[in-house]
Scaffold this active site. Structure first.
Site, mmCIF file in Angstrom:
data_model
loop_
_atom_site.group_PDB
_atom_site.id
_atom_site.type_symbol
_atom_site.label_atom_id
_atom_site.label_comp_id
_atom_site.label_asym_id
_atom_site.label_seq_id
_atom_site.Cartn_x
_atom_site.Cartn_y
_atom_site.Cartn_z
ATOM 1 N N ASN A 1 28.134 36.436 26.655
ATOM 2 C CA ASN A 1 29.345 36.520 27.477
ATOM 3 C C ASN A 1 29.107 37.230 28.811
ATOM 4 O O ASN A 1 29.860 37.030 29.762
ATOM 5 C CB ASN A 1 30.484 37.166 26.676
ATOM 6 C CG ASN A 1 30.970 36.218 25.581
ATOM 7 O OD1 ASN A 1 30.718 35.009 25.635
ATOM 8 N ND2 ASN A 1 31.659 36.758 24.583
ATOM 9 N N ASP B 1 35.448 39.797 18.410
ATOM 10 C CA ASP B 1 34.342 38.895 18.076
ATOM 11 C C ASP B 1 33.560 39.356 16.841
ATOM 12 O O ASP B 1 32.655 38.662 16.387
ATOM 13 C CB ASP B 1 33.377 38.755 19.267
ATOM 14 C CG ASP B 1 34.022 37.967 20.413
ATOM 15 O OD1 ASP B 1 35.080 37.358 20.207
ATOM 16 O OD2 ASP B 1 33.445 37.978 21.522
HETATM 17 C C1 EPZ Z 1 36.144 36.756 26.243
HETATM 18 O O1 EPZ Z 1 37.115 35.717 26.262
HETATM 19 C C2 EPZ Z 1 35.021 36.238 25.403
HETATM 20 N N1 EPZ Z 1 34.532 35.006 25.984
HETATM 21 C C3 EPZ Z 1 35.472 36.022 23.981
HETATM 22 O O2 EPZ Z 1 34.329 35.711 23.202
HETATM 23 C C4 EPZ Z 1 36.082 37.312 23.434
HETATM 24 O O3 EPZ Z 1 36.635 37.053 22.159
HETATM 25 C C5 EPZ Z 1 37.177 37.825 24.369
HETATM 26 O O4 EPZ Z 1 36.657 37.952 25.712
HETATM 27 C C6 EPZ Z 1 37.736 39.181 23.964
HETATM 28 O O5 EPZ Z 1 36.718 40.135 23.948
HETATM 29 C C7 EPZ Z 1 33.770 35.022 27.061
HETATM 30 O O6 EPZ Z 1 33.416 36.061 27.596
HETATM 31 C C8 EPZ Z 1 33.327 33.717 27.586
HETATM 32 P P1 EPZ Z 1 40.328 37.665 27.324
HETATM 33 P P2 EPZ Z 1 38.279 35.734 27.325
HETATM 34 O O7 EPZ Z 1 40.707 37.060 28.617
HETATM 35 O O8 EPZ Z 1 37.766 36.375 28.555
HETATM 36 C C9 EPZ Z 1 45.045 37.008 26.831
HETATM 37 C C10 EPZ Z 1 33.073 34.590 21.604
HETATM 38 O O9 EPZ Z 1 33.178 34.409 20.369
HETATM 39 N N2 EPZ Z 1 45.010 36.419 28.174
HETATM 40 O O10 EPZ Z 1 39.774 39.040 27.297
HETATM 41 O O11 EPZ Z 1 38.814 34.355 27.438
HETATM 42 C C11 EPZ Z 1 44.339 36.150 25.801
HETATM 43 O O12 EPZ Z 1 45.171 35.132 25.312
HETATM 44 C C12 EPZ Z 1 34.259 34.463 22.511
HETATM 45 O O13 EPZ Z 1 31.987 34.830 22.174
HETATM 46 C C13 EPZ Z 1 46.181 36.056 28.808
HETATM 47 O O14 EPZ Z 1 47.266 36.191 28.253
HETATM 48 O O15 EPZ Z 1 39.299 36.679 26.596
HETATM 49 C C14 EPZ Z 1 43.960 37.164 24.766
HETATM 50 O O16 EPZ Z 1 45.037 37.419 23.923
HETATM 51 C C15 EPZ Z 1 35.469 33.970 21.815
HETATM 52 N N3 EPZ Z 1 46.113 35.533 30.082
HETATM 53 C C16 EPZ Z 1 43.678 38.425 25.580
HETATM 54 O O17 EPZ Z 1 44.320 38.213 26.843
HETATM 55 C C17 EPZ Z 1 44.934 35.393 30.726
HETATM 56 O O18 EPZ Z 1 44.941 34.922 31.872
HETATM 57 C C18 EPZ Z 1 42.219 38.734 25.836
HETATM 58 O O19 EPZ Z 1 41.565 37.578 26.345
HETATM 59 C C19 EPZ Z 1 43.753 35.765 30.094
HETATM 60 C C20 EPZ Z 1 43.805 36.284 28.804
#
Ligand code: EPZ
Length: 430
Positions: A22, A304
């Site tokens: 990531n 994760d």
């Molecule tokens: C990153 O996803 C990782 N992916 C994920 O890893 C990981 O689970 C996640 O961070 C949390 O640590 C990558 O880095 C590519 P977030 P990301 O934005 O960035 C909400 C794996 O298994 N949200 O931190 O997409 C969202 O719905 C993967 O390697 C909004 O509401 O996660 C969630 O509830 C899976 N609006 C929370 O925030 C937004 O615009 C955290 O999501 C963005 C996010």
């Protein structure tokens, strides 16, 4: 494709952890923000990374694979700011190309990443950040378009702590005019790693790793050589593998500080965990104790790692409670785990797990990357043979998963056909 395995062997030995997937996704996007050559080392050789590299090539950058874990990227020849190939829709991190291209070319158009198996994953916070920098954003015909005649620093308060939004805004703001402040920023190690990489390209980012990040925009970024940090989640997965098989595993090439939430849970559950400079040893001798786990943004317990620790708790004494507070639908694998004999009840974002004394081998499906890995760990702890289907998910994020587990003593193989599964089962009987 599927993995077939026979459980029961304690995993023993050493495993070397690769670069953080990531972090790598953000770093590869950052690499296209300069016309000079960027060398990225310690890149994990996994599907998500290879898909992003293909997309980077398709927009016109030159990608030279120096070896399995090193690439040189030169983005001087980028001819398009539109990213819409077949594969890119399958990886969430395609959104980092938005921030990178918007920063460098003031325009970007990237296929909107869809929902996914762990729940709805909006990108509203990313777009809010780009708008704060003066860009207009439009979502139409399945694409996210962002454009700015002038990209200027801005003040962004994230409504939710988002890793993706924090990194994406950092990317674009690095080349904006003036200063940007991101408040309620994500503090994950990979956010810090992307910031360090950008700084090594001449960006001016301060505060990464805290919840306020300040970025002073610079007119240009330059080439760099950068080595990615170790993957916290890959490391955590092998730590739990040791715990669940009553094994003794040393995970090497890690930053123990990044693993503290996992280490302290495993100790609470009764494992012996020793920390070294760049390694952690997990020894499990007896049945583990029940506990409570709540996933939270870093430095809390990582979402994760939720499936892996839950699988371990399903074999622990007493009743454990696991609360998933990041993603809405990350307990899908529990039905599969129940087919192996686990006693679990999921209500909304809470799983109540009554520990059982053993799992029995079954055929299960990997619903996503981490849950898939967790089901493999369950299979390695179960009596008899198990089959985990749809392991393409696991290949997105774990390099040489089967081989590394085999090196620790696991009986596991990749099986392409039913015949391969049959063969494995027979070899286990004889
Ligand atoms: C990153 O996803 C990782 N992916 C994920 O890893 C990981 O689970 C996640 O961070 C949390 O640590 C990558 O880095 C590519 P977030 P990301 O934005 O960035 C909400 C794996 O298994 N949200 O931190 O997409 C969202 O719905 C993967 O390697 C909004 O509401 O996660 C969630 O509830 C899976 N609006 C929370 O925030 C937004 O615009 C955290 O999501 C963005 C996010």
């Amino acid at each position: 494709m599927r993995y077939v395995m026979k459980g029961g062997n304690p995993l023993v030995g050493e495993v070397v952890i690769g670069g953080a997937k990531n972090a790598a996704l953000g770093i590869l996007a950052a690499a296209i923000m300069t016309d000079e050559t960027v060398t990225v080392e310690n890149l994990p050789d996994v599907r998500d990374i290879n898909v992003l590299l293909e997309a980077i090539q398709e927009v016109g950058a030159v990608v030279e694979r120096v070896n399995k874990h090193t690439v040189k990227i030169n983005a001087r020849s980028i001819g398009s700011v539109t990213v819409n190939n077949e594969y890119i829709k399958r990886i969430r991190a395609s959104y980092y190309l938005l921030g990178a291209l918007l920063g460098k070319y003031r325009r970007a158009s990237v296929a909107l990443p869809g929902g996914c198996n762990i729940g709805s994953r909006p990108i509203d916070q990313h777009l809010k950040g780009f708008r704060a920098l003066g860009a207009t954003t439009v979502v139409e015909y399945g694409m996210v378009n962002a454009e700015a005649s002038r990209l200027t620093g801005g003040h962004v308060y994230l409504d939710v702590v988002s890793v993706g939004a924090t990194i994406n805004i950092m990317l674009a703001a690095s080349l904006a005019e003036g200063s940007t402040i991101i408040e309620n920023a994500a503090k994950e190690p990979h956010v810090v790693d992307v910031a360090n990489m950008l700084n090594s390209m001449g960006a001016n980012i301060k505060g990464a790793g805290t919840d306020v990040i300040r970025i002073a925009g610079v007119p240009k970024l330059h080439g760099t050589e950068y080595s990615i940090i170790p993957d916290q989640i890959e490391a955590g997965t092998y730590m739990v593998a040791a715990a669940i098989t009553k094994g003794d595993v040393t995970v090497r090439n890690v930053i123990p500080k990044h693993l503290e939430a996992i280490t302290s849970k495993l100790m609470e559950m009764g494992c012996e965990v020793s920390e070294f400079d760049d390694a952690i040893r997990v020894v499990a001798k007896t049945r583990m104790n029940h506990t409570k786990v709540k996933t939270l943004p870093y430095p809390g317990f990582p979402t994760d790692m939720q499936p892996q620790i839950s699988v371990a708790l399903a074999l622990a004494t007493g009743t454990s409670i696991v609360t998933e507070s990041i993603f809405e639908n990350r307990f899908k694998y529990m039905d599969e785990l129940a087919r192996m004999g686990a006693n679990v009840k999921v209500e909304g974002n809470i799983a109540v797990i009554d520990g059982v004394t053993r799992f029995t081998g079954a055929e299960v499906c990997a619903p996503d990357l981490r849950a898939g890995a967790a089901l493999v760990l369950a299979g390695l702890a179960a009596d008899g043979c198990s089959v985990v289907e749809d392991v393409e998910y696991i290949m997105r994020g774990y390099e040489r998963f089967v081989e590394k587990l085999q090196e620790l003593g696991a009986e596991i193989r990749l099986a392409e056909t039913d015949k391969d599964v049959q063969k494995f089962r027979l070899s286990m009987i004889s």
